[in-house]
Design a protein around this motif. Structure first.
Motif, PDB file in Angstrom:
ATOM      1  N   ALA A  54      45.129 -11.264   0.465  1.00  0.00           N
ATOM      2  CA  ALA A  54      44.413 -11.929  -0.582  1.00  0.00           C
ATOM      3  C   ALA A  54      43.594 -13.102  -0.202  1.00  0.00           C
ATOM      4  O   ALA A  54      42.538 -13.372  -0.737  1.00  0.00           O
ATOM      5  CB  ALA A  54      45.487 -12.031  -1.787  1.00  0.00           C
ATOM      6  N   ILE A  55      44.313 -13.858   0.665  1.00  0.00           N
ATOM      7  CA  ILE A  55      43.741 -15.194   1.045  1.00  0.00           C
ATOM      8  C   ILE A  55      42.520 -14.822   1.997  1.00  0.00           C
ATOM      9  O   ILE A  55      41.252 -15.418   1.636  1.00  0.00           O
ATOM     10  CB  ILE A  55      44.506 -16.019   1.811  1.00  0.00           C
ATOM     11  CG1 ILE A  55      45.524 -16.669   0.712  1.00  0.00           C
ATOM     12  CG2 ILE A  55      43.940 -17.253   2.352  1.00  0.00           C
ATOM     13  CD1 ILE A  55      46.756 -17.412   1.181  1.00  0.00           C
ATOM     14  N   ALA A  56      42.619 -13.821   2.961  1.00  0.00           N
ATOM     15  CA  ALA A  56      41.332 -13.287   3.694  1.00  0.00           C
ATOM     16  C   ALA A  56      40.339 -12.800   3.080  1.00  0.00           C
ATOM     17  O   ALA A  56      39.184 -13.355   3.160  1.00  0.00           O
ATOM     18  CB  ALA A  56      42.026 -12.608   4.691  1.00  0.00           C
TER      19      ALA A  56
ATOM     20  N   ALA B 157      39.392 -13.583  -0.117  1.00  0.00           N
ATOM     21  CA  ALA B 157      38.812 -14.433  -0.888  1.00  0.00           C
ATOM     22  C   ALA B 157      38.112 -15.715  -0.235  1.00  0.00           C
ATOM     23  O   ALA B 157      37.247 -16.253  -0.960  1.00  0.00           O
ATOM     24  CB  ALA B 157      39.887 -15.429  -1.765  1.00  0.00           C
ATOM     25  N   GLN B 158      37.937 -15.821   1.182  1.00  0.00           N
ATOM     26  CA  GLN B 158      37.122 -16.992   1.691  1.00  0.00           C
ATOM     27  C   GLN B 158      35.707 -16.366   1.741  1.00  0.00           C
ATOM     28  O   GLN B 158      35.429 -15.336   1.995  1.00  0.00           O
ATOM     29  CB  GLN B 158      37.928 -17.034   3.056  1.00  0.00           C
ATOM     30  CG  GLN B 158      39.402 -17.684   3.214  1.00  0.00           C
ATOM     31  CD  GLN B 158      39.797 -17.941   4.300  1.00  0.00           C
ATOM     32  OE1 GLN B 158      39.194 -17.300   5.472  1.00  0.00           O
ATOM     33  NE2 GLN B 158      40.833 -18.771   4.585  1.00  0.00           N
ATOM     34  N   LYS B 159      34.991 -17.502   1.610  1.00  0.00           N
ATOM     35  CA  LYS B 159      33.613 -17.393   1.705  1.00  0.00           C
ATOM     36  C   LYS B 159      33.064 -17.666   3.104  1.00  0.00           C
ATOM     37  O   LYS B 159      33.769 -18.559   3.690  1.00  0.00           O
ATOM     38  CB  LYS B 159      32.617 -18.273   0.544  1.00  0.00           C
ATOM     39  CG  LYS B 159      33.154 -17.910  -0.537  1.00  0.00           C
ATOM     40  CD  LYS B 159      32.292 -18.716  -1.411  1.00  0.00           C
ATOM     41  CE  LYS B 159      32.515 -18.385  -3.193  1.00  0.00           C
ATOM     42  NZ  LYS B 159      31.920 -19.302  -3.829  1.00  0.00           N
TER      43      LYS B 159
ATOM     44  N   GLY C 145      49.986 -11.560   0.441  1.00  0.00           N
ATOM     45  CA  GLY C 145      49.297 -12.862   0.446  1.00  0.00           C
ATOM     46  C   GLY C 145      48.404 -13.227   1.347  1.00  0.00           C
ATOM     47  O   GLY C 145      47.212 -13.578   0.879  1.00  0.00           O
ATOM     48  N   ALA C 146      48.600 -12.863   2.562  1.00  0.00           N
ATOM     49  CA  ALA C 146      47.565 -13.247   3.814  1.00  0.00           C
ATOM     50  C   ALA C 146      46.299 -12.275   3.515  1.00  0.00           C
ATOM     51  O   ALA C 146      45.236 -12.964   3.538  1.00  0.00           O
ATOM     52  CB  ALA C 146      48.206 -12.782   4.918  1.00  0.00           C
TER      53      ALA C 146
END
Length: 64
Positions: A28-30, A32-34, A25-26
């Motif tokens: 995936a979040i990292a 996806a950030q712009k 999860g971490a």
């Protein structure tokens, strides 16, 4: 009749899977950030407090 034994989930298995899920999860979040963009509005524009004539009149009338 033969009894089938259910595979018993252990606490250790649960902790392994939750650790892997948190890491995924971490990641995936990292991913996806712009990147942050620079602010496009001028620095001198302020929506904060302004001492206008109306405010000065209110100050003058409230003095004792």
């Amino acid at each position: 009749m033969a009894k089938t034994k259910k595979p018993e989930s252990t606490r250790r298995d649960f902790l392994k899977l939750s650790g892997i899920g948190a890491a995924a999860g971490a990641a995936a979040i990292a991913g996806a950030q712009k990147p942050a963009e620079a602010a496009s509005r001028p620095e001198k524009v302020s929506a904060g407090y302004r001492e206008t004539a109306h405010v000065k009149t209110a100050y003058a009338l409230s003095r004792f």
